[in-house]
Scaffold this active site. Structure first.
Site, PDB file in Angstrom:
ATOM      1  CG  HIS A  75      -1.801   1.079   1.591  1.00 14.91           C
ATOM      2  ND1 HIS A  75      -1.403   1.905   2.094  1.00 14.91           N
ATOM      3  CD2 HIS A  75      -3.649   1.169   1.268  1.00 14.91           C
ATOM      4  CE1 HIS A  75      -2.884   3.392   1.623  1.00 14.91           C
ATOM      5  NE2 HIS A  75      -3.697   2.103   1.835  1.00 14.91           N
ATOM      6  CG  ASP A  86       0.781  -2.142   6.524  1.00 15.87           C
ATOM      7  OD1 ASP A  86      -0.230  -2.100   7.220  1.00 15.87           O
ATOM      8  OD2 ASP A  86       0.601  -1.114   5.371  1.00 15.87           O
ATOM      9  CD  GLN A 143      -6.374  -3.871   4.431  1.00 17.98           C
ATOM     10  OE1 GLN A 143      -7.250  -5.037   5.110  1.00 17.98           O
ATOM     11  NE2 GLN A 143      -6.663  -3.494   3.695  1.00 17.98           N
ATOM     12  CE  LYS A 187      -7.130   0.008   6.604  1.00 19.79           C
ATOM     13  NZ  LYS A 187      -7.762   1.102   5.175  1.00 19.79           N
ATOM     14  CB  CYS A 241      -3.783   3.219  -1.298  1.00 18.56           C
ATOM     15  SG  CYS A 241      -5.027   4.145  -1.516  1.00 18.56           S
TER      16      CYS A 241
HETATM   17  N1  7TS Z   1      -2.128  -0.539   4.412  1.00 17.63           N
HETATM   18  C1  7TS Z   1      -2.361  -1.652   4.134  1.00 17.63           C
HETATM   19  C2  7TS Z   1      -2.181  -3.067   3.789  1.00 17.63           C
HETATM   20  C3  7TS Z   1      -3.367  -0.545   3.826  1.00 17.63           C
HETATM   21  O1  7TS Z   1      -4.474  -1.657   3.030  1.00 17.63           O
HETATM   22  C4  7TS Z   1      -3.836   0.177   4.116  1.00 17.63           C
HETATM   23  C5  7TS Z   1      -5.477   1.464   4.926  1.00 17.63           C
HETATM   24  C6  7TS Z   1      -2.870   1.381   5.065  1.00 17.63           C
HETATM   25  C7  7TS Z   1      -1.618   0.327   4.872  1.00 17.63           C
HETATM   26  C8  7TS Z   1      -3.479   2.786   5.451  1.00 17.63           C
HETATM   27  O2  7TS Z   1      -4.160   2.759   6.782  1.00 17.63           O
HETATM   28  P1  7TS Z   1      -4.437   3.904   7.114  1.00 17.63           P
HETATM   29  O3  7TS Z   1      -6.026   3.375   8.416  1.00 17.63           O
HETATM   30  O4  7TS Z   1      -3.329   4.921   7.449  1.00 17.63           O
HETATM   31  O5  7TS Z   1      -5.468   4.652   6.484  1.00 17.63           O
HETATM   32  N2  7TS Z   1      -6.103   0.035   2.662  1.00 17.63           N
HETATM   33  C9  7TS Z   1      -7.258   0.692   2.638  1.00 17.63           C
HETATM   34  C10 7TS Z   1      -7.925   0.111   1.490  1.00 17.63           C
HETATM   35  O6  7TS Z   1      -7.416  -0.957   0.881  1.00 17.63           O
HETATM   36  N3  7TS Z   1      -9.302   0.932   0.311  1.00 17.63           N
HETATM   37  O7  7TS Z   1      -8.885   2.293   1.587  1.00 17.63           O
HETATM   38  C11 7TS Z   1      -7.929   1.889   2.320  1.00 17.63           C
END
Ligand code: 7TS
Length: 406
Positions: free
Chosen positions: A123, A200, A203, A226, A364
């Protein structure tokens, strides 16, 4: 115990909604998950009974709010099996957690000629911070390639490791392909050379059992929103020895020990990384989310999700003119696909009109989508409150999308 999905769905008021007059089918859980009553009630209760600033008052409410926040830290530590609660840093989300580490490395641990390893499926939040850290320091970003299934090969990773590698930063689960990366092997291989590893877990933490002690990772990042908690709260787990080495990320209140006009000394971990008034409601809401999940039973949740994933994959694969993107053996929760000759945005828009929320686009992860030479994908991402009936409705809806375009 078997998960009672109808009972679970009653815990999530938003799922009772209609979208364009049709029952909401929410299949965008990788973007954010919905919130159970338990989380919303914990936040309301906090404001009704405890609200005050933390770690700085000597009146009862402030003491109680501080206590609630630190209990939440303990709760989160035990959820991921972090040995010490001070190794849990509160951030705004996965993105900020990774930035904290990347900027810390850029400030004091990266030099020209050093190398940082990530994978091709990251990501942007686990790519851009490292790219910028490398730009600032003259270090180089190395990318582990993917095989045709969307998995990395350990041999390729081993070939990239060298005496120049300063850190490996890698997703636990891909938000585009659902690939579960072999993080244990990656950590073990890197550690054999004394190289730290950041995972990371954005997910992963909501779909797999996470034990950072057993993994031995040096950092583990995830987002509250999440995992059924509020937005604006995230976690960085870091081994104490690393957190001591990394300089503060932001400066101001709470993160200090002694301040004069000439000089400041910094507080101990975790407070050294928590400048300013924290997101107390988010912290309390996140702990309530973890309590809620444990009350249902993590094993039942993961088992239910695995079966639903297999069901959805089977049904989607059997549909004509569907191309599933990503075929790794180890996968969970996320299925990306394309309908032949139909742009993913068109599919997403038509599904939306049928009350089905999916995400279409590059998720992303632009470099991955470019690598796969795709216009984007349609992504279905599952939670334990989704049902087989919802998958069946999705399949019928996709058939309609195809009919519209034919
Ligand atoms: N890393 C991964 C693997 C992610 O899927 C996401 C967000 C992030 C980092 C960033 O997370 P945040 O909470 O700091 O924004 N992924 C997604 C997605 O797949 N669709 O919207 C956000």
């Amino acid at each position: 115990m078997k998960l009672d999905v109808n009972a679970v769905r009653n815990d999530f008021p938003i799922l009772q909604q209609k979208i364009y007059g049709k029952p909401l089918i929410y299949l965008d859980n990788a973007a954010t998950t919905q919130k159970p009553n338990a989380v919303m009630q914990a936040i309301v209760r906090y404001y009704e009974t405890l609200n005050s600033n933390v770690h700085r008052g000597n009146h009862l409410l402030s003491i109680q709010a501080t206590d609630a926040m630190e209990r939440a830290r303990n709760r989160i530590a035990s959820f991921i099996h972090a040995p010490h609660p001070e190794e849990i840093i509160f951030t705004r989300g996965t993105t900020e957690s990774i930035n904290l580490v990347a900027q810390g490395f850029a400030s004091s641990l990266l030099q020209p000629g050093d190398e940082v390893i990530i994978s091709a499926l990251e990501h942007h939040s686990n790519l851009v911070p490292w790219q910028q850290a490398c730009l600032r320091t003259g270090a180089q970003l190395k990318i582990i390639p993917l095989d045709e299934s969307g998995q990395i090969r350990l041999g390729d990773f081993r070939n990239l490791l060298s005496e120049k590698t300063r850190i490996v930063a890698i997703a636990h689960v891909s938000n585009v392909l659902g690939t579960i990366l072999p993080v244990q092997d990656i950590i073990d291989l890197a550690h054999r050379r004394g190289i730290p590893v950041l995972i990371d877990g954005a997910q992963a933490v909501q779909h797999l059992p996470i034990d950072v002690s057993q993994l031995g990772c040096d950092f583990y990042a995830f987002s509250g929103h999440k995992i059924y908690g509020p937005t604006g709260i995230g976690i960085l787990y870091g081994k104490g020895s690393w957190l001591e080495k990394i300089p503060p990320f932001q400066f101001g209140g709470e993160m200090i020990e002694i301040v004069s006009f000439e000089k400041t000394t910094f507080n101990e971990i975790p407070f050294k990384f928590e400048a300013g008034t924290p997101n107390v409601e988010g912290i309390i809401g996140l702990a309530a989310a973890l309590d809620y999940l444990c009350q249902i039973g993590l094993e039942s949740i993961f088992k239910y999700e695995t079966e639903l994933f297999e069901y959805a994959l089977h049904k989607l694969s059997r549909l004509d003119d569907v191309r599933i993107i990503g075929r790794a053996k180890d996968r969970c929760s996320v299925i990306s696909f394309l309908l032949d000759h139909i742009h993913p945005y068109d599919t997403g828009t038509l599904l939306d009109q049928m009350g089905i929320a999916v995400r279409s686009g590059n998720h992303c992860a632009q470099p991955l989508i470019d690598l796969l030479n795709l216009p984007g994908t349609v992504r279905v991402s599952l939670s334990f409150y989704n049902t087989r009936e919802e998958i069946d409705i999705l399949i019928t809806a996709l058939q309609k999308v195809k009919d519209i375009f034919q």
